[in-house]
Design an enzyme around this catalytic site. Structure first.
Site, PDB file in Angstrom:
ATOM      1  N   GLY A 142       0.769  -1.236   0.000  1.00 21.82           N
ATOM      2  CA  GLY A 142       0.000   0.000   0.000  1.00 21.82           C
ATOM      3  C   GLY A 142       0.802   1.288   0.000  1.00 21.82           C
ATOM      4  N   ASN A 169       1.810   3.012  -2.523  1.00 18.60           N
ATOM      5  CA  ASN A 169       1.227   3.964  -3.488  1.00 18.60           C
ATOM      6  C   ASN A 169      -0.099   4.518  -2.977  1.00 18.60           C
ATOM      7  OD1 ASN A 169       2.762   4.355  -6.103  1.00 18.60           O
ATOM      8  ND2 ASN A 169       2.953   2.148  -5.774  1.00 18.60           N
ATOM      9  N   MET A 171      -3.679  -6.904  -7.653  1.00 22.38           N
ATOM     10  CA  MET A 171      -3.046  -8.014  -8.371  1.00 22.38           C
ATOM     11  C   MET A 171      -4.025  -8.873  -9.181  1.00 22.38           C
ATOM     12  SD  MET A 171      -0.024  -7.269  -7.702  1.00 22.38           S
ATOM     13  CE  MET A 171       0.971  -8.642  -8.215  1.00 22.38           C
ATOM     14  N   ARG A 172      -5.094  -8.271  -9.662  1.00 17.62           N
ATOM     15  CA  ARG A 172      -6.014  -9.038 -10.506  1.00 17.62           C
ATOM     16  C   ARG A 172      -6.297  -8.270 -11.788  1.00 17.62           C
ATOM     17  NH1 ARG A 172      -8.322 -13.132  -7.817  1.00 17.62           N
ATOM     18  NH2 ARG A 172      -7.934 -13.036  -5.582  1.00 17.62           N
ATOM     19  N   HIS A 210       2.367   1.117 -13.114  1.00 13.97           N
ATOM     20  CA  HIS A 210       3.125  -0.101 -13.409  1.00 13.97           C
ATOM     21  C   HIS A 210       4.626   0.194 -13.328  1.00 13.97           C
ATOM     22  CE1 HIS A 210       3.820  -4.084 -14.955  1.00 13.97           C
ATOM     23  NE2 HIS A 210       4.745  -3.573 -15.747  1.00 13.97           N
TER      24      HIS A 210
HETATM   25  C1  GRF Z   1       4.119  -1.092  -7.173  1.00 10.81           C
HETATM   26  O1  GRF Z   1       5.435  -1.318  -7.621  1.00 10.81           O
HETATM   27  C2  GRF Z   1       3.207  -0.844  -8.349  1.00 10.81           C
HETATM   28  O2  GRF Z   1       3.819  -0.193  -9.405  1.00 10.81           O
HETATM   29  C3  GRF Z   1       2.830  -2.236  -8.767  1.00 10.81           C
HETATM   30  O3  GRF Z   1       2.702  -2.953  -7.569  1.00 10.81           O
HETATM   31  C4  GRF Z   1       3.505  -2.347  -6.560  1.00 10.81           C
HETATM   32  C5  GRF Z   1       2.594  -2.019  -5.418  1.00 10.81           C
HETATM   33  O4  GRF Z   1       3.295  -1.515  -4.305  1.00 10.81           O
HETATM   34  N1  GRF Z   1       1.640  -2.238  -9.589  1.00 10.81           N
HETATM   35  P1  GRF Z   1       2.502  -0.834  -3.117  1.00 10.81           P
HETATM   36  O5  GRF Z   1       1.517  -1.875  -2.581  1.00 10.81           O
HETATM   37  O6  GRF Z   1       1.810   0.377  -3.632  1.00 10.81           O
HETATM   38  O7  GRF Z   1       3.539  -0.508  -2.092  1.00 10.81           O
END
Ligand code: GRF
Length: 192
Positions: free
Chosen positions: A6, A8, A82-83, A107
């Site tokens: 989490g 981001n 992740m889906r 991404h």
């Molecule tokens: C990040 O590297 C994002 O780019 C990818 O999954 C990761 C998620 O990290 N899609 P977080 O859960 O936001 O720390």
């Protein structure tokens, strides 16, 4: 929507505190152990856990849609969710004005390179001299939607995978909030 740590989501929630015209109203996760649940608490945001378990993809997404409707959500930011979302789910967020669905993803690569899982690891193992991150609209493919922003970093002097990922994540945390801020601005100006 997030499935993991989490970081981001945290960056987006911090930015959201500075914005008056939009509100990150809700976090949805499919993982009951996800770090993002604690982050939502820190910001006093509702976090709804919707596990897939034995449900079909359709049933699972229907559950998610129900919650999104309840909260009157009009934009989705995927942050490590992740889906792969189905065509129908994405279609529900289609906005004819922008000819895109109102679903955005971040991404960890310079798309179209390294679509899919473990993008940092693969770029690192390939000794890519530079790499980066992409923010893109979501379509039914895997990381194939229209790109909104990309930013790169020089990787040739990086010594370890950890350092490589740290550089990338820092960039993610800088760029994703900017996308949120710009979206708020465009919305405020009445363009959306
Ligand atoms: C990040 O590297 C994002 O780019 C990818 O999954 C990761 C998620 O990290 N899609 P977080 O859960 O936001 O720390």
């Amino acid at each position: 929507m997030a499935s993991g740590r989490g970081s981001n989501a945290l960056a987006l929630l911090e930015e959201n505190q500075k914005l008056s015209h939009i509100d990150v109203a809700l976090i949805i996760t499919d993982k009951p152990q996800a770090g993002v649940i604690e982050i939502a608490k820190l910001f006093s945001k509702d976090c709804i856990i919707i596990e897939k378990k034995d449900a079909t993809k359709e049933q699972h997404e229907r559950e998610i849609q129900k919650v999104l409707d309840q909260y009157e959500i009009d934009w989705i930011f995927l942050a490590g969710y992740m889906r792969i979302l189905s065509k129908d789910f994405i279609q529900n967020f289609y906005d004819a004005n922008i000819q895109q669905s109102r679903i955005i993803n971040i991404h960890p690569s310079l798309l179209p390179h390294y679509r899919g899982l473990n993008a940092y690891e693969r770029a690192y193992n390939d000794h890519s001299p530079f790499t980066g991150i992409s923010v893109h609209f979501v379509d039914a493919g895997m990381d194939t939607g229209k790109i909104l922003v990309q930013e790169m970093f020089e990787a040739s002097k990086i010594q370890s995978l950890e350092e490589f990922k740290d550089m990338g994540l820092k960039l993610e945390h800088k760029v994703y909030p900017i996308v949120l801020r710009n979206l708020a601005k465009i919305q405020k100006e009445g363009h959306l």
